[in-house]
Design a protein around this motif. Sequence first.
Motif, short mmCIF file in Angstrom:
data_model
loop_
_atom_site.label_atom_id
_atom_site.label_comp_id
_atom_site.label_asym_id
_atom_site.label_seq_id
_atom_site.Cartn_x
_atom_site.Cartn_y
_atom_site.Cartn_z
N ASP A 98 22.83 3.98 -27.00
CA ASP A 98 23.21 2.64 -26.53
C ASP A 98 24.54 2.69 -25.77
N LYS A 99 25.45 3.53 -26.20
CA LYS A 99 26.76 3.60 -25.56
C LYS A 99 26.73 4.32 -24.22
N LEU A 100 25.57 4.86 -23.85
CA LEU A 100 25.42 5.37 -22.48
C LEU A 100 25.58 4.24 -21.48
N SER A 101 25.57 3.01 -21.97
CA SER A 101 25.80 1.86 -21.10
C SER A 101 27.15 1.98 -20.40
N VAL A 102 28.09 2.68 -21.00
CA VAL A 102 29.39 2.91 -20.35
C VAL A 102 29.19 3.69 -19.05
N VAL A 103 28.40 4.73 -19.12
CA VAL A 103 28.14 5.57 -17.93
C VAL A 103 27.37 4.76 -16.89
N ILE A 104 26.33 4.06 -17.33
CA ILE A 104 25.52 3.26 -16.41
C ILE A 104 26.36 2.16 -15.77
N SER A 105 27.23 1.54 -16.57
CA SER A 105 28.10 0.48 -16.03
C SER A 105 29.04 1.01 -14.96
N LEU A 106 29.59 2.20 -15.17
CA LEU A 106 30.49 2.78 -14.17
C LEU A 106 29.75 3.03 -12.86
N VAL A 107 28.55 3.56 -12.96
CA VAL A 107 27.75 3.82 -11.75
C VAL A 107 27.43 2.51 -11.04
N LEU A 108 26.98 1.49 -11.80
CA LEU A 108 26.65 0.21 -11.20
C LEU A 108 27.89 -0.49 -10.62
N ALA A 110 30.41 1.00 -9.32
CA ALA A 110 30.69 1.68 -8.05
C ALA A 110 29.72 1.23 -6.96
N LEU A 111 28.43 1.16 -7.30
CA LEU A 111 27.42 0.82 -6.31
C LEU A 111 27.42 -0.66 -5.92
N LEU A 112 27.52 -1.54 -6.91
CA LEU A 112 27.36 -2.97 -6.64
C LEU A 112 28.68 -3.71 -6.44
N LEU A 113 29.73 -3.27 -7.13
CA LEU A 113 31.03 -3.95 -7.04
C LEU A 113 32.04 -3.19 -6.18
N HIS A 114 31.62 -2.02 -5.72
CA HIS A 114 32.45 -1.16 -4.87
C HIS A 114 33.77 -0.77 -5.55
N GLU A 115 33.71 -0.60 -6.88
CA GLU A 115 34.88 -0.15 -7.61
C GLU A 115 35.01 1.36 -7.43
N GLN A 116 36.23 1.80 -7.42
CA GLN A 116 36.51 3.22 -7.18
C GLN A 116 36.20 4.04 -8.43
N VAL A 117 35.52 5.16 -8.21
CA VAL A 117 35.29 6.13 -9.28
C VAL A 117 36.30 7.25 -9.07
N THR A 118 37.21 7.36 -10.01
CA THR A 118 38.23 8.40 -9.92
C THR A 118 37.71 9.68 -10.55
N PRO A 119 38.31 10.80 -10.22
CA PRO A 119 37.91 12.04 -10.89
C PRO A 119 38.03 11.92 -12.41
N ARG A 120 39.05 11.23 -12.88
CA ARG A 120 39.24 11.06 -14.33
C ARG A 120 38.10 10.24 -14.94
N SER A 121 37.72 9.14 -14.29
CA SER A 121 36.64 8.32 -14.85
C SER A 121 35.29 9.05 -14.76
N LEU A 123 34.90 12.30 -14.93
CA LEU A 123 34.95 13.28 -16.00
C LEU A 123 34.68 12.62 -17.35
N GLY A 124 35.30 11.46 -17.57
CA GLY A 124 35.08 10.73 -18.81
C GLY A 124 33.62 10.37 -19.01
N CYS A 125 32.98 9.91 -17.95
CA CYS A 125 31.56 9.57 -18.04
C CYS A 125 30.72 10.81 -18.32
N GLY A 126 31.07 11.90 -17.68
CA GLY A 126 30.37 13.15 -17.94
C GLY A 126 30.51 13.58 -19.39
N LEU A 127 31.69 13.42 -19.94
CA LEU A 127 31.92 13.77 -21.34
C LEU A 127 31.16 12.84 -22.29
N ILE A 128 31.10 11.56 -21.95
CA ILE A 128 30.33 10.61 -22.77
C ILE A 128 28.86 11.02 -22.75
N ALA A 129 28.34 11.33 -21.58
CA ALA A 129 26.93 11.73 -21.47
C ALA A 129 26.69 13.03 -22.25
#
Length: 137
Positions: A98-108, A110-121, A123-129
Amino acid sequence: MWFVFAVGSSVFAALTSILAKMGIEGVNSNLATAVRTTVVLAMAWGMVFLTGTQGGIGQISRRSWLFLILSGLATGASWLCYYKALQLGPASKVVPIDKLSVVISLVLAALLLHEQVTPRSALGCGLIAAGTLLMVM
């Protein structure tokens, strides 16, 4: 202040998972979701009236109504799936997925809200996954 509320959200979400797993035994998952939703609805409207913000309902734009309704539908679908998963599987495996929603939210975001994905974020998403995979295998 947002951080305090975010931590509170995390703590209450953890309690939600454990309390739901304890309460769902022998109860249809859809019925359990409806009971939970009724409590959430009463609590949310209670806060609106407690804080005196009910007058703002007429100021909500059509666009906001659309996205709030869509968000509500997504929430309902999420809760129905979550409760069914909790009923069928162990909380220790359902919750990390269920907490993979963090990763999915970051991707969405970036795609829909044009928020910046930093190398740190990223990496964090990769670690969560990766952590999720380790926990559910």
